[in-house]
Write a protein that holds these residues in place. Structure first.
Motif, PDB file in Angstrom:
ATOM      1  N   ALA A  67      73.910  21.041  35.386  1.00  0.00           N
ATOM      2  CA  ALA A  67      75.052  21.764  35.088  1.00  0.00           C
ATOM      3  C   ALA A  67      76.232  21.183  35.283  1.00  0.00           C
ATOM      4  O   ALA A  67      77.198  21.353  34.306  1.00  0.00           O
ATOM      5  CB  ALA A  67      74.910  23.311  35.704  1.00  0.00           C
ATOM      6  N   LYS A  68      76.371  20.499  36.201  1.00  0.00           N
ATOM      7  CA  LYS A  68      77.667  19.537  36.384  1.00  0.00           C
ATOM      8  C   LYS A  68      77.758  18.600  35.359  1.00  0.00           C
ATOM      9  O   LYS A  68      78.935  18.306  34.782  1.00  0.00           O
ATOM     10  CB  LYS A  68      77.921  19.059  37.915  1.00  0.00           C
ATOM     11  N   LYS A  69      76.530  17.913  35.116  1.00  0.00           N
ATOM     12  CA  LYS A  69      76.824  16.927  33.937  1.00  0.00           C
ATOM     13  C   LYS A  69      76.833  17.404  32.365  1.00  0.00           C
ATOM     14  O   LYS A  69      77.373  16.901  31.654  1.00  0.00           O
ATOM     15  CB  LYS A  69      75.425  16.206  33.923  1.00  0.00           C
ATOM     16  N   ASP A  70      76.362  18.712  32.412  1.00  0.00           N
ATOM     17  CA  ASP A  70      76.239  19.235  31.168  1.00  0.00           C
ATOM     18  C   ASP A  70      76.523  20.721  31.338  1.00  0.00           C
ATOM     19  O   ASP A  70      75.811  21.486  31.600  1.00  0.00           O
ATOM     20  CB  ASP A  70      74.544  19.272  30.391  1.00  0.00           C
ATOM     21  N   PRO A  71      77.898  21.258  31.194  1.00  0.00           N
ATOM     22  CA  PRO A  71      78.272  22.394  31.333  1.00  0.00           C
ATOM     23  C   PRO A  71      77.789  23.673  30.409  1.00  0.00           C
ATOM     24  O   PRO A  71      77.754  24.800  30.587  1.00  0.00           O
ATOM     25  CB  PRO A  71      79.780  22.462  31.167  1.00  0.00           C
ATOM     26  N   GLY A  72      77.307  22.887  29.105  1.00  0.00           N
ATOM     27  CA  GLY A  72      76.659  23.938  28.412  1.00  0.00           C
ATOM     28  C   GLY A  72      75.531  24.861  28.768  1.00  0.00           C
ATOM     29  O   GLY A  72      74.985  25.645  28.462  1.00  0.00           O
ATOM     30  N   LEU A  73      74.999  24.081  30.011  1.00  0.00           N
ATOM     31  CA  LEU A  73      73.716  24.852  30.677  1.00  0.00           C
ATOM     32  C   LEU A  73      73.979  26.040  31.255  1.00  0.00           C
ATOM     33  O   LEU A  73      73.310  26.841  31.502  1.00  0.00           O
ATOM     34  CB  LEU A  73      73.042  23.945  31.652  1.00  0.00           C
ATOM     35  N   MET A  74      75.328  26.141  31.512  1.00  0.00           N
ATOM     36  CA  MET A  74      75.827  27.602  32.429  1.00  0.00           C
ATOM     37  C   MET A  74      75.536  28.919  31.399  1.00  0.00           C
ATOM     38  O   MET A  74      75.366  29.605  32.245  1.00  0.00           O
ATOM     39  CB  MET A  74      77.229  27.296  32.686  1.00  0.00           C
ATOM     40  N   GLU A  75      75.834  28.636  30.376  1.00  0.00           N
ATOM     41  CA  GLU A  75      75.642  29.775  29.352  1.00  0.00           C
ATOM     42  C   GLU A  75      74.019  30.494  29.633  1.00  0.00           C
ATOM     43  O   GLU A  75      73.701  31.788  30.069  1.00  0.00           O
ATOM     44  CB  GLU A  75      75.447  29.526  27.894  1.00  0.00           C
ATOM     45  N   TYR A  76      73.065  29.616  29.871  1.00  0.00           N
ATOM     46  CA  TYR A  76      71.793  30.066  30.098  1.00  0.00           C
ATOM     47  C   TYR A  76      71.497  30.326  31.516  1.00  0.00           C
ATOM     48  O   TYR A  76      70.780  31.338  31.964  1.00  0.00           O
ATOM     49  CB  TYR A  76      70.687  28.816  29.843  1.00  0.00           C
ATOM     50  N   ILE A  77      72.097  29.700  32.492  1.00  0.00           N
ATOM     51  CA  ILE A  77      72.383  30.049  33.995  1.00  0.00           C
ATOM     52  C   ILE A  77      72.501  31.420  34.342  1.00  0.00           C
ATOM     53  O   ILE A  77      72.066  32.190  34.620  1.00  0.00           O
ATOM     54  CB  ILE A  77      72.686  28.916  34.643  1.00  0.00           C
ATOM     55  N   ASP A  78      73.849  31.894  33.706  1.00  0.00           N
ATOM     56  CA  ASP A  78      74.465  32.903  33.632  1.00  0.00           C
ATOM     57  C   ASP A  78      73.375  34.092  33.259  1.00  0.00           C
ATOM     58  O   ASP A  78      73.251  35.241  33.899  1.00  0.00           O
ATOM     59  CB  ASP A  78      75.637  33.059  33.178  1.00  0.00           C
ATOM     60  N   ARG A  79      72.825  33.722  31.755  1.00  0.00           N
ATOM     61  CA  ARG A  79      72.075  34.789  31.247  1.00  0.00           C
ATOM     62  C   ARG A  79      70.793  34.905  32.218  1.00  0.00           C
ATOM     63  O   ARG A  79      70.490  36.061  32.598  1.00  0.00           O
ATOM     64  CB  ARG A  79      71.302  34.165  30.139  1.00  0.00           C
ATOM     65  N   SER A  80      70.252  33.937  32.923  1.00  0.00           N
ATOM     66  CA  SER A  80      68.851  34.466  33.572  1.00  0.00           C
ATOM     67  C   SER A  80      69.285  34.786  34.932  1.00  0.00           C
ATOM     68  O   SER A  80      68.768  35.816  35.480  1.00  0.00           O
ATOM     69  CB  SER A  80      68.166  32.994  33.809  1.00  0.00           C
ATOM     70  N   ALA A  81      70.382  34.243  35.680  1.00  0.00           N
ATOM     71  CA  ALA A  81      70.946  34.843  36.955  1.00  0.00           C
ATOM     72  C   ALA A  81      71.412  36.343  36.627  1.00  0.00           C
ATOM     73  O   ALA A  81      70.941  37.116  37.605  1.00  0.00           O
ATOM     74  CB  ALA A  81      71.981  34.098  37.518  1.00  0.00           C
ATOM     75  N   GLY A  82      71.926  36.648  35.519  1.00  0.00           N
ATOM     76  CA  GLY A  82      72.080  38.267  35.314  1.00  0.00           C
ATOM     77  C   GLY A  82      71.244  39.144  35.150  1.00  0.00           C
ATOM     78  O   GLY A  82      71.006  40.053  35.592  1.00  0.00           O
ATOM     79  N   HIS A  83      70.022  38.423  34.587  1.00  0.00           N
ATOM     80  CA  HIS A  83      68.768  39.164  34.436  1.00  0.00           C
ATOM     81  C   HIS A  83      68.148  39.588  35.539  1.00  0.00           C
ATOM     82  O   HIS A  83      67.730  40.722  35.990  1.00  0.00           O
ATOM     83  CB  HIS A  83      67.634  38.604  33.537  1.00  0.00           C
ATOM     84  N   VAL A  84      68.190  38.887  36.762  1.00  0.00           N
ATOM     85  CA  VAL A  84      67.615  39.190  37.948  1.00  0.00           C
ATOM     86  C   VAL A  84      68.556  40.023  38.805  1.00  0.00           C
ATOM     87  O   VAL A  84      68.047  40.883  39.450  1.00  0.00           O
ATOM     88  CB  VAL A  84      67.376  37.585  38.764  1.00  0.00           C
ATOM     89  N   LEU A  85      69.742  39.892  38.770  1.00  0.00           N
ATOM     90  CA  LEU A  85      70.844  40.458  39.602  1.00  0.00           C
ATOM     91  C   LEU A  85      70.635  42.031  38.671  1.00  0.00           C
ATOM     92  O   LEU A  85      70.575  43.060  39.766  1.00  0.00           O
ATOM     93  CB  LEU A  85      72.127  40.132  39.347  1.00  0.00           C
ATOM     94  N   ARG A  86      70.549  42.043  37.853  1.00  0.00           N
ATOM     95  CA  ARG A  86      70.490  43.507  36.834  1.00  0.00           C
ATOM     96  C   ARG A  86      69.075  44.218  37.510  1.00  0.00           C
ATOM     97  O   ARG A  86      69.150  45.507  37.702  1.00  0.00           O
ATOM     98  CB  ARG A  86      70.278  43.532  35.292  1.00  0.00           C
ATOM     99  N   THR A  87      68.189  43.498  37.484  1.00  0.00           N
ATOM    100  CA  THR A  87      66.859  44.165  38.125  1.00  0.00           C
ATOM    101  C   THR A  87      66.975  44.363  39.490  1.00  0.00           C
ATOM    102  O   THR A  87      66.720  45.766  39.914  1.00  0.00           O
ATOM    103  CB  THR A  87      65.759  43.041  38.125  1.00  0.00           C
ATOM    104  N   LYS A  88      67.863  43.684  40.419  1.00  0.00           N
ATOM    105  CA  LYS A  88      67.889  44.286  41.794  1.00  0.00           C
ATOM    106  C   LYS A  88      68.911  45.545  41.901  1.00  0.00           C
ATOM    107  O   LYS A  88      68.874  46.499  42.675  1.00  0.00           O
ATOM    108  CB  LYS A  88      68.850  43.179  42.483  1.00  0.00           C
ATOM    109  N   PHE A  89      69.932  45.459  40.953  1.00  0.00           N
ATOM    110  CA  PHE A  89      70.737  46.838  40.750  1.00  0.00           C
ATOM    111  C   PHE A  89      69.839  47.892  40.654  1.00  0.00           C
ATOM    112  O   PHE A  89      69.949  48.886  41.226  1.00  0.00           O
ATOM    113  CB  PHE A  89      71.891  46.678  39.953  1.00  0.00           C
ATOM    114  N   ILE A  90      68.997  47.790  39.380  1.00  0.00           N
ATOM    115  CA  ILE A  90      68.087  48.956  38.892  1.00  0.00           C
ATOM    116  C   ILE A  90      67.110  49.276  40.204  1.00  0.00           C
ATOM    117  O   ILE A  90      66.822  50.601  40.230  1.00  0.00           O
ATOM    118  CB  ILE A  90      67.350  48.489  37.701  1.00  0.00           C
ATOM    119  N   LEU A  91      66.797  48.557  40.999  1.00  0.00           N
ATOM    120  CA  LEU A  91      65.771  48.740  42.096  1.00  0.00           C
ATOM    121  C   LEU A  91      66.475  49.307  43.150  1.00  0.00           C
ATOM    122  O   LEU A  91      65.842  49.874  44.031  1.00  0.00           O
ATOM    123  CB  LEU A  91      65.186  47.530  42.473  1.00  0.00           C
TER     124      LEU A  91
END
Length: 756
Positions: free
Chosen positions: A358-382
């Protein structure tokens, strides 16, 4: 410098830290009153890329998490290093411990994870569930295929509800189950993990299982009392070529959409599953773990999935190592990330590279945020941010309760299938039979004691296993040489008995998962292994009644057993009270009510052979082989006799925006109370494409007293008639349809209607 200067600096530093801590405590993500999405966005905005990627990785507790003799958690240096930046989850912590000890360990482990995190982010602890919670001390239910054999949606829901509750009380939060695959090839070693060959039956079972695990529809129990489900393996895993694990998957678009997708779609839209696991395999050459059409377009954009996608074991890295569709592990990580895989399970060769990438290709951050967000959302719901710990006293009082164990027995009783009962050989009458031989390779140590609890002192038992089927090597078991002395010993016991009950079939070594590491579990034959056919022939030649109790994890071609046995009770892989349930059925305390969730062939050469194939596939048989199945899908006998009236359609036409009611009277003309599964099938008589011979579109399990008649009603809707047409779009075609209502896919009454 003056002492006062350092005091001032210390006070300023303390004040600064206090200010940061206070601000952190008042952060939006900590406010349980705020919407989950607001909390997720706030937390993501505070995290580094390393912390985000840590929320996208999961490791197994066997890396070094245990409970010491003093009741305190012990962890390896490796585990501590893996938790430096946080973690999405940990697989199976405490699986070998009793429930309360597991809960104690998981409370300590969770506290450590939270304390290590800058933002107090908890971890998800994840289990498996093929027989209830796959962990020591849990209520042991039967396998999923047995669940399907009950044809009882309510019972299945209640069993998985217990599983979800017991898992949460161990400190677990998610479960890599249920299996939503359609499995039609018995060479496949994982057959019993699924719910069988039929799309409709599997769909209803998957919805029942997920809503049970999650404590209700829309996951109402996951925030404190139950766990989240991860439906797997998305998609087509049961369709591997040759029935071999990891083999390629080739199927038409119509088969994929009409037959394979529906259980997963229902898992998302009807049951609100919190997780999805992709398949090891590919779909027509496109690897599932690198398929954005599958994991993003279909799953999220079309179906509306809001949970997280977790890789199957190490499968992102295997896009490079195994599937050969990525040039490097880094390419594999990018492929999996962009496709929509949120969590990398186990691997140290895939998402571990994302921070540097991601440091070499900042465009990956969009997808990292998407996936990390899905995981965090699940933890909140749990509810893990608000209530992450387990009440140990509740664990002690609830897990393996009397009601849970009674439910396990109830489930076992309803899943056993009476395949054959020639001349009413069953039930066994203790007025006529005093000595019973319990023999064969599937006999267990406690079988006789279970039978004695049912019959008391009225029956004398002669018990002997005789021989094992394999050498029981876990990786690649081998067949054992024939032992004439053991066979002779079994025959001697049978000779001394009034009735012989043979326990035949297969075990956990003859049908199992074929792992990557040289482990084999699939077979190129479905004939019973070892001298089982010879044993039943020789026992039958003694001239006394022979009852077969069939235990197995894959469909077997039981031609000799079917020919020789007076009666066959097909039990697949029952739960912890299975042998007691078998005894209750064999001696007539309960009438069997299970029905086949698969077609039983005469030979592996007939496959594919599921009942719902296209009609033209049944036009011709094979030379020197009797046509048709040995036992059809939906088959299962009873100690009662059920009579069906002609079905009554309330109209002979179905409007495209309407519905059509059909009813049938079912009577118990027998002498015992019994359950019957009334099955409804529909056939499209003329279609723009070649259509299936018939398709299950409804079922009801009812209980009738002797002499009782009940009217069973079904509602036919246009959605039941949809299929993928020539243009690869769903079509609803006007024309004539046949509806079949009866006791199996081969025994039914018919009626006809027309779709206008």
């Amino acid at each position: 410098m003056a002492k006062s200067y350092w005091v001032g600096v210390g006070m300023m530093l303390w004040a600064s830290l206090f200010s940061v801590a206070s601000a952190e405590q008042s952060a939006a993500y900590r406010d349980a009153a705020l919407p989950v999405d607001v909390r997720v966005e706030d937390l993501l905005s505070r995290m580094t890329v390393e912390e985000k990627v840590a929320q996208m990785r999961m490791f197994h507790a066997n890396r070094g998490v245990s409970l010491g003799d003093d009741g305190r958690m012990e962890r390896s240096d490796e585990v501590e290093a893996r938790l430096n930046s946080g973690i999405a989850g940990i697989k199976n912590p405490g699986e070998h411990l009793p429930p309360a000890a597991a809960a104690r360990l998981n409370n300590q482990l969770q506290k450590y994870v939270i304390d290590q995190s800058r933002f107090g982010i908890p971890a998800m602890f994840v289990c498996e569930a093929y027989n209830g919670v796959d962990a020591h001390g849990s209520t042991r239910f039967m396998r999923p295929l047995n669940m399907a054999a009950t044809w009882n949606v309510d019972l299945v829901n209640r069993a998985w509800n217990v599983t979800g509750r017991e898992a949460r009380l161990r400190g677990m939060h998610m479960c890599h189950a249920p299996v939503a695959d359609i499995v039609r090839d018995p060479r496949f070693g994982r057959m019993s993990e699924a719910f069988g060959e039929d799309t409709w039956l599997t769909t209803e079972m998957v919805v029942a299982a997920i809503t049970g695990l999650q404590g209700g529809y829309n996951g109402t129990g996951v925030n404190n009392t139950h766990i989240g489900a991860v439906a797997k393996h998305f998609v087509g895993y049961g369709q591997v070529q040759g029935g071999r694990n990891f083999a390629s998957i080739e199927m038409s678009a119509g088969t994929l959409v009409d037959e394979i997708f529906p259980p997963f779609k229902a898992a998302v839209q009807r049951a609100s599953t919190m997780g999805i696991m992709p398949s090891h395999g590919d779909i027509n050459g496109i690897a599932s773990h690198g398929n954005p059409w599958l994991l993003t377009e279909v799953l999220r954009n079309q179906w509306g999935f809001k949970g997280y996608v977790v890789s199957d074991s190490n499968d992102i890295a295997r896009l490079h190592d195994f599937m050969k569709v990525a040039a490097s592990h880094q390419d594999a990580a990018e492929m999996g990330l962009k496709a929509g895989v949120d969590i990398d399970l186990y691997s140290d060769l895939a998402y571990i590279y994302l921070p540097e990438m991601a440091k070499k290709d900042p465009g990956l951050m969009e997808y990292i945020d998407r996936s990390a967000g899905h995981v965090l959302r699940t933890k909140f719901i749990l509810g893990l941010f608000d209530d992450p710990f387990v009440n140990l006293e509740e664990t002690r009082e609830t897990v393996r309760s009397e009601t849970s164990r009674a439910l396990a027995l109830e489930a076992d009783l309803e899943s056993a299938i009476l395949l054959k009962n020639e001349d009413n050989a069953l039930p066994i009458s203790t007025d006529k039979v005093t000595t019973v031989a319990l023999l064969g390779p599937l006999l267990q140590e406690n079988t006789q004691s279970m039978f004695e609890r049912v019959t008391g002192s009225s029956v004398e038992y002669l018990s002997e296993q005789g021989f094992e089927l394999t050498d029981q090597k876990s990786g690649n078991p081998g067949l054992l040489p024939r032992d004439d002395a053991k066979i002779a010993s079994l025959l001697e016991k049978s000779r001394d008995a009034d009735v012989t009950i043979l326990f035949l079939g297969g075990d956990e070594f003859t049908a199992k998962e074929a792992y990557f590491r040289g482990t084999i579990g699939d077979r190129d034959s479905i004939d019973p292994v070892g001298p089982q056919d010879e044993l039943i022939r020789r026992v039958k030649a003694l001239g006394k009644p022979v009852i077969v109790v069939l235990k197995h994890r894959r469909t077997l071609a039981i031609n000799v057993i079917s020919e020789e046995a007076d009666a066959i009770l097909d039990c697949w892989d029952l739960g912890e009270f299975g042998d007691m349930a078998i005894a209750q059925i064999l001696f007539g305390e309960i009438s069997p009510s299970g029905k086949l969730p698969v077609t039983v062939p005469r030979t592996i050469g007939q496959f594919p052979f599921h009942y719902s194939q296209k009609e033209i596939n049944f036009k011709k048989g094979y030379l020197f082989r009797e046509p048709g199945p040995l036992y059809p899908f939906g088959h299962g006998l009873s100690y009662a006799a059920f009579d069906y009236s002609e079905p009554r359609l309330f109209s002979d036409t179905l409007e495209r925006d309407g519905s059509l009611e059909i009813s049938i009277d079912v009577s118990n003309s027998g002498t015992v109370k019994a359950r019957e599964v009334v099955q409804l099938y529909i056939k499209d008589l003329i279609g723009s494409l070649v259509r299936p011979d018939k398709e299950l579109r409804g079922f009801r399990k009812i209980e009738l007293e002797p002499g009782e008649t009940r009217t069973v009603e079904f509602t036919i809707t246009p959605s039941m008639l949809l299929f993928t047409g020539r243009e690869r779009e769903p079509v609803l075609e006007a024309g004539d349809y046949e509806v079949m209502v009866g006791t199996s896919s081969a025994e039914y009454q018919t009626a006809a209607f027309r779709l206008e």
